[in-house]
Design an enzyme around this catalytic site. Sequence first.
Site, PDB file in Angstrom:
ATOM      1  N   LYS A  70     202.227 -56.869 -43.913  1.00  0.00           N
ATOM      2  CA  LYS A  70     201.031 -56.814 -44.756  1.00  0.00           C
ATOM      3  C   LYS A  70     201.224 -56.027 -46.055  1.00  0.00           C
ATOM      4  O   LYS A  70     200.513 -56.260 -47.030  1.00  0.00           O
ATOM      5  CB  LYS A  70     199.850 -56.218 -43.958  1.00  0.00           C
ATOM      6  CG  LYS A  70     199.365 -57.174 -42.870  1.00  0.00           C
ATOM      7  CD  LYS A  70     198.399 -56.504 -41.911  1.00  0.00           C
ATOM      8  CE  LYS A  70     196.991 -56.551 -42.415  1.00  0.00           C
ATOM      9  NZ  LYS A  70     196.009 -56.215 -41.356  1.00  0.00           N
ATOM     10  N   ASP A 107     190.211 -57.645 -44.541  1.00  0.00           N
ATOM     11  CA  ASP A 107     189.916 -56.739 -43.420  1.00  0.00           C
ATOM     12  C   ASP A 107     188.622 -55.956 -43.656  1.00  0.00           C
ATOM     13  O   ASP A 107     187.824 -55.772 -42.730  1.00  0.00           O
ATOM     14  CB  ASP A 107     191.072 -55.752 -43.191  1.00  0.00           C
ATOM     15  CG  ASP A 107     192.261 -56.407 -42.508  1.00  0.00           C
ATOM     16  OD1 ASP A 107     192.050 -57.411 -41.797  1.00  0.00           O
ATOM     17  OD2 ASP A 107     193.388 -55.921 -42.693  1.00  0.00           O
TER      18      ASP A 107
END
Length: 277
Positions: A70, A107
Amino acid sequence: MTDHKIPLAGVIGHPIAHSKSPRLHGHWLKTYGLPGAYVPMDVREDDLEDVIRTLPKMGFVGVNITIPHKVAILDIADLVTDRATLIGAANTLIFRRDGKIHADNTDGYGFIANLKQGAPGWKPSAGPAGVLGAGGAARAVVASLIDVGATEIFLSNRTRPKAEALKAEFGSKVHVVDWVQAGNMLEDCATVVNTTSLGMTGGAEFRVPLDGLRRGAVVTDLVYSPLRTKLLDAADAAGCVTVDGLGMLLHQAVPGFERWFGVRPDVDVATRAAVLR
Ligand code: ATR
């Protein structure tokens, strides 16, 4: 969407077998009767860029990126959204028609959408928020809480310098609390978030004292295995409103699915059941 008849998407991580995303996106594709496929891809760090550059040529319209890629993906992408830059990680890629790779982080969106759905009366400005942990997930949580209007965030992490580093980036709304004081910190909090891995099946036990939890506080745990954690059970018993962490996983997937397949999917009871099956 691209001109490809069957748009492809997927999730890239290492390892990837545990990912619930293929089941989630597969459920939505089926529910909405859409052409498309979503596949898990186990890719090592050394191969990441080659794979990412090849996927659009194979009909992929985008992918999710998960652990451990990520952060590294930010250097590979051609365009990075402001929120992905702020969080320092991306989880959603869009392969644009002009060949550019666009990286975003959903997120924080997933975290807030889950709280709004699970605790409809929740107000970020109702009182201080308490965040346990200062890892990657905490960055997304803190950034999104500030974004929706939280005025004060107490942040406690076992390794204090990591919490100090977050404060240095996110500013004066963040107050660092020593890990041994984490239990006391909860007494003042209207919103409580566990972003650590404590309490996860097979991991270290959640040992932060919970007798300070305030009645009516909104408490959420990013750990979703088990679904009902020790924190959520204690919060229930204390009269808090609890929201489990599975919903964050489901909601963070919504923007990617919509961009790739053209329909904004609902996160409903059937979605949860499909992922838990
Ligand atoms: P994520 O991206 O899920 O946030 P991470 O970046 O590895 O994962 O962060 C894990 C978080 O869980 C950190 O806040 C970590 O605390 P440290 O910064 O002190 O490592 C926390 N954590 C993990 N195991 C822990 C334990 N046994 N006790 C307290 N905190 C723990």
